[in-house]
Design an enzyme around this catalytic site. Structure first.
Site, PDB file in Angstrom:
ATOM      1  N   VAL A  46       0.836  -1.204   0.000  1.00  0.00           N
ATOM      2  CA  VAL A  46       0.000   0.000   0.000  1.00  0.00           C
ATOM      3  C   VAL A  46       0.874   1.258   0.000  1.00  0.00           C
ATOM      4  O   VAL A  46       0.541   2.261  -0.630  1.00  0.00           O
ATOM      5  CB  VAL A  46      -0.948   0.003   1.222  1.00  0.00           C
ATOM      6  CG1 VAL A  46      -1.742   1.297   1.298  1.00  0.00           C
ATOM      7  CG2 VAL A  46      -1.882  -1.198   1.168  1.00  0.00           C
ATOM      8  N   CYS A  47       2.005   1.191   0.687  1.00  0.00           N
ATOM      9  CA  CYS A  47       2.854   2.381   0.875  1.00  0.00           C
ATOM     10  C   CYS A  47       3.220   3.107  -0.411  1.00  0.00           C
ATOM     11  O   CYS A  47       3.114   4.338  -0.468  1.00  0.00           O
ATOM     12  CB  CYS A  47       4.116   2.019   1.648  1.00  0.00           C
ATOM     13  SG  CYS A  47       3.795   1.400   3.307  1.00  0.00           S
ATOM     14  N   PRO A  48       3.659   2.400  -1.474  1.00  0.00           N
ATOM     15  CA  PRO A  48       4.059   3.173  -2.656  1.00  0.00           C
ATOM     16  C   PRO A  48       2.901   3.940  -3.288  1.00  0.00           C
ATOM     17  O   PRO A  48       3.103   5.003  -3.873  1.00  0.00           O
ATOM     18  CB  PRO A  48       4.630   2.120  -3.610  1.00  0.00           C
ATOM     19  CG  PRO A  48       4.102   0.819  -3.139  1.00  0.00           C
ATOM     20  CD  PRO A  48       3.911   0.973  -1.654  1.00  0.00           C
ATOM     21  N   ILE A  51       2.743   7.176  -1.112  1.00  0.00           N
ATOM     22  CA  ILE A  51       3.927   8.021  -1.249  1.00  0.00           C
ATOM     23  C   ILE A  51       3.947   8.703  -2.611  1.00  0.00           C
ATOM     24  O   ILE A  51       4.225   9.908  -2.708  1.00  0.00           O
ATOM     25  CB  ILE A  51       5.203   7.181  -1.001  1.00  0.00           C
ATOM     26  CG1 ILE A  51       5.237   6.721   0.461  1.00  0.00           C
ATOM     27  CG2 ILE A  51       6.454   7.977  -1.352  1.00  0.00           C
ATOM     28  CD1 ILE A  51       6.265   5.646   0.751  1.00  0.00           C
TER      29      ILE A  51
END
Length: 197
Positions: A46-48, A51
């Protein structure tokens, strides 16, 4: 324990910005609004999406005198490797703000978002130009943030500060606001009988 209305814990830490190793000191951001966000780990799922979405919207934040800082408990070397990986392969590509390496986990701990396993929860803090936390949202790992909602919250905080009126549910710039007074607030409800717009 919430940090809202308290001074944001300060820090100086290694970071990656423009594919270079730099130091980021929160004190250097005084006079600007700051969105400080924590994410669990580099090279995850999920992070990318978060970001890169924040990076793609960075000009919208700059229009509001706001800078973005990302933080995870990874090393600066891990950050750089992830940035150097293309977006089409799950990497970040070019990012328009610094990613801080909280390798000692002190920053995550100071902000109350460190999990026992050593990584941070997903957390978003909006810090005002005087260095006080005005907004925080902390949640579990499986859901990503909404950049439009962060911008909406920032707009509302800035509106309240500038005009002294308060913003009802779902408020966006240009919509009706309320006077924080038992009698004067009735003007809003006369125009909005459902209680919201």
């Amino acid at each position: 324990m919430s940090l809202v209305s308290k001074p944001a814990p300060t820090f100086e830490a290694d970071a990656v910005s423009n594919k270079q190793f730099v130091k980021v000191n929160l004190e250097d951001y005084k006079g600007k609004w700051v969105v400080l966000f924590f994410y669990p780990l580099d090279f995850t799922f999920v992070c990318p999406t978060e970001i890169t979405a924040l990076s793609d919207a960075v000009e919208e934040f700059k229009k509001r005198n706001c800078e973005i800082i990302g933080v995870s408990t990874d090393s600066k070397f891990s950050h750089l490797a992830w940035i150097n990986q293309p977006r089409s392969e799950g990497g970040l590509g070019d990012i328009a703000y610094p990613l801080v390496a909280d390798f000692t986990k002190k920053i995550s701990e100071d902000y109350g978002v460190l999990l026992p396993g050593g990584m941070a929860l997903r957390a978003t803090f909006i810090i005002d130009p005087e260095g006080k936390v005005q907004f925080e949202l902390i949640h579990d790992l499986g859901i990503g943030r909404n950049v439009d909602e962060i911008l909406r919250s920032l707009d509302a905080l800035q509106f309240v500060r500038t005009y002294g009126e308060v913003c009802p549910a779902g408020w966006r710039p240009g919509m009706d606001t309320m006077k924080p007074d038992p009698e004067k607030m009735k003007e809003y409800f006369k125009k909005n009988p459902k209680g919201h717009q």
